[in-house]
Enzyme design. Structure first.
Site, PDB file in Angstrom:
ATOM      1  N   ARG A 151       3.478  16.753  -4.890  1.00 17.27           N
ATOM      2  CA  ARG A 151       2.818  15.778  -4.012  1.00 17.27           C
ATOM      3  C   ARG A 151       2.190  14.658  -4.827  1.00 17.27           C
ATOM      4  O   ARG A 151       2.207  13.489  -4.415  1.00 17.27           O
ATOM      5  CB  ARG A 151       1.767  16.469  -3.142  1.00 17.27           C
ATOM      6  N   LYS A 253      -1.934  11.149  -1.191  1.00 18.31           N
ATOM      7  CA  LYS A 253      -3.343  11.484  -1.418  1.00 18.31           C
ATOM      8  C   LYS A 253      -3.984  10.479  -2.375  1.00 18.31           C
ATOM      9  O   LYS A 253      -4.504  10.832  -3.442  1.00 18.31           O
ATOM     10  CB  LYS A 253      -3.456  12.919  -1.946  1.00 18.31           C
ATOM     11  N   GLU A 289      -4.930  13.572  12.349  1.00 13.70           N
ATOM     12  CA  GLU A 289      -5.594  14.608  11.556  1.00 13.70           C
ATOM     13  C   GLU A 289      -7.079  14.331  11.509  1.00 13.70           C
ATOM     14  O   GLU A 289      -7.550  13.300  12.004  1.00 13.70           O
ATOM     15  CB  GLU A 289      -5.004  14.697  10.153  1.00 13.70           C
TER      16      GLU A 289
END
Length: 406
Positions: A151, A253, A289
């Protein structure tokens, strides 16, 4: 260490425990003198940067007390920073072909040029994972660290940054855990939270990728994320602010994704809510989210979670819960989840490395509070028990998700 007299230095107070300072600063004059507004002049800037790289403390752990984290009260751990002993640092400059071998150093402040890419343009990523004490007390367990590495690589490509290889990432995590092993809470008391960072540490004035990057990892013992502990939480649907937009960076992220949610989050907390649920920025009717975790709903035996289509972070705990729910025979749908789907659900729960698997008791939308099933006889509880048993080595890991650290 040679630092140009014109370069003012900025200390990032990530720790203040008296350990030696790891310096990663660059000369401001080098950044201002030759990048020409477009980020050029790399050779001069790189040479000056290399001359100011930190000299890391030699790691001598012979006198470390590995019996436990000092006077820690393991029964009352929250999710806050407890400075530990060591951090891991690795660097990469343009033209070097990737990250070189990293080193452990005493945990402490770092020093950056005021013209570094991370300070000026937010060029940075972070990850989060945990190390758990094993059930047999014979070492520690990591949960899917290679997925965090992948990721980070995906995020690095989006942010025009080099990234460590999966092998480098996992090795660095293991070294950080072993160096700070006395801070791993006893089983059932919490975990050692591990925070990898990838930042544009090189000096740059014009809007361009930084000429040098630093990958580092620090760690802290933590307990539950929400102040409610393991109790169900109350969430507020946010209608004014949005976390992400199509074509943006919501699916990676990056550090810059998180400060913009603070306003909505703080407002919600002042009203007694644990966190905020964000709607999509286009139709404003699909749930995406929370500030730091993914969302699941259960209705009539079917589990649904918002699809990760660029605006939602593809959580590692999220993916694991999808697999575990399907193992139990549930149909799991990754799709658009409307506000109507949410408020009519039987169960709602959140997932993430920090929050684990957390049940939702109520969601408030447009002034109306909607309640959901919680307690022992719920899908949430079954999934939570299965996941944590795997993470701590108390149950057989049939999926190969865990990595032992001995």
């Amino acid at each position: 260490m040679a630092v140009l007299s014109s370069a003012k230095r900025v200390l990032l107070p990530w720790a203040s425990n008296g350990h030696a300072l790891a310096r990663v600063s660059g000369g401001l004059r080098g950044a201002l003198g030759t990048d020409g507004g477009g980020g050029g002049g790399c050779s001069l800037l790189q040479s000056r940067w290399r001359s100011s790289l930190p000299q890391l403390d030699p790691v001598d752990r012979s006198d470390d007390d590995n019996s436990g984290g000092g006077d820690m009260d393991w029964d009352n751990l929250g999710f806050g920073l407890t400075p530990t002993d060591y951090m891991y640092v690795m660097r990469c400059s343009q033209g070097e072909g990737g990250f070189s071998r990293g080193e452990l150093s005493r945990y402490g402040n770092i020093e950056l040029s005021p013209s570094s890419g991370i300070l000026n343009y937010g060029q940075g990523l972070f990850e989060g994972l945990k190390a758990y004490a094993r059930a047999d007390r014979a070492g520690y367990m990591l949960f899917r660290p290679e997925e965090n590495a992948r990721r980070m690589q995906t995020g690095a490509e989006r942010m025009c940054m080099p990234a460590p290889s999966v092998e480098q990432f996992v090795h660095a995590v293991k070294q950080t855990v072993l160096a700070n092993r006395r801070w791993v809470p006893p089983q059932g008391k919490g975990a050692l939270y591990i925070r990898p960072l990838l930042i544009g540490s090189g000096a740059i004035l014009g809007l361009a990728p930084a000429p040098e990057y630093t990958f580092m990892i620090y760690a802290s013992p933590v307990g539950t994320y929400f102040k409610e502990g393991m109790a169900a939480i109350n969430l507020l649907v946010e209608e004014e602010f949005h976390r992400a937009m199509p074509g943006g960076t919501g699916g990676v992220k990056t550090i810059a994704n998180y400060a913009p949610v603070l306003k909505a989050q703080m407002d919600a907390k002042s009203r007694g809510f644990a966190d905020v649920l964000y709607l999509d920025s286009v139709h404003k009717r699909y749930v995406e989210e929370a500030s730091s975790c993914n969302l699941f709903v259960l209705k009539a035996g079917t589990v649904a979670t918002p699809a990760t289509a660029g605006t939602i972070l593809p959580g590692i705990t999220r993916r694991s819960i999808i697999d575990l729910a399907r193992d139990r025979g549930y149909q799991v749908e990754e799709r658009l989840v409307s506000i109507d789907d949410l408020v009519s659900a039987d169960e709602v729960f959140c997932t993430g490395t920090a929050v684990g698997v957390t049940p939702v008791s109520t969601v408030t939308y447009q002034g109306t509070r909607y309640e959901f099933r919680t307690g022992e006889n719920t899908l949430f509880r079954k999934l939570y028990n299965t996941l944590t048993s795997i993470q701590m080595g108390a149950a057989e890991d049939k999926k190969g998700w865990t990595v032992a650290v001995d």
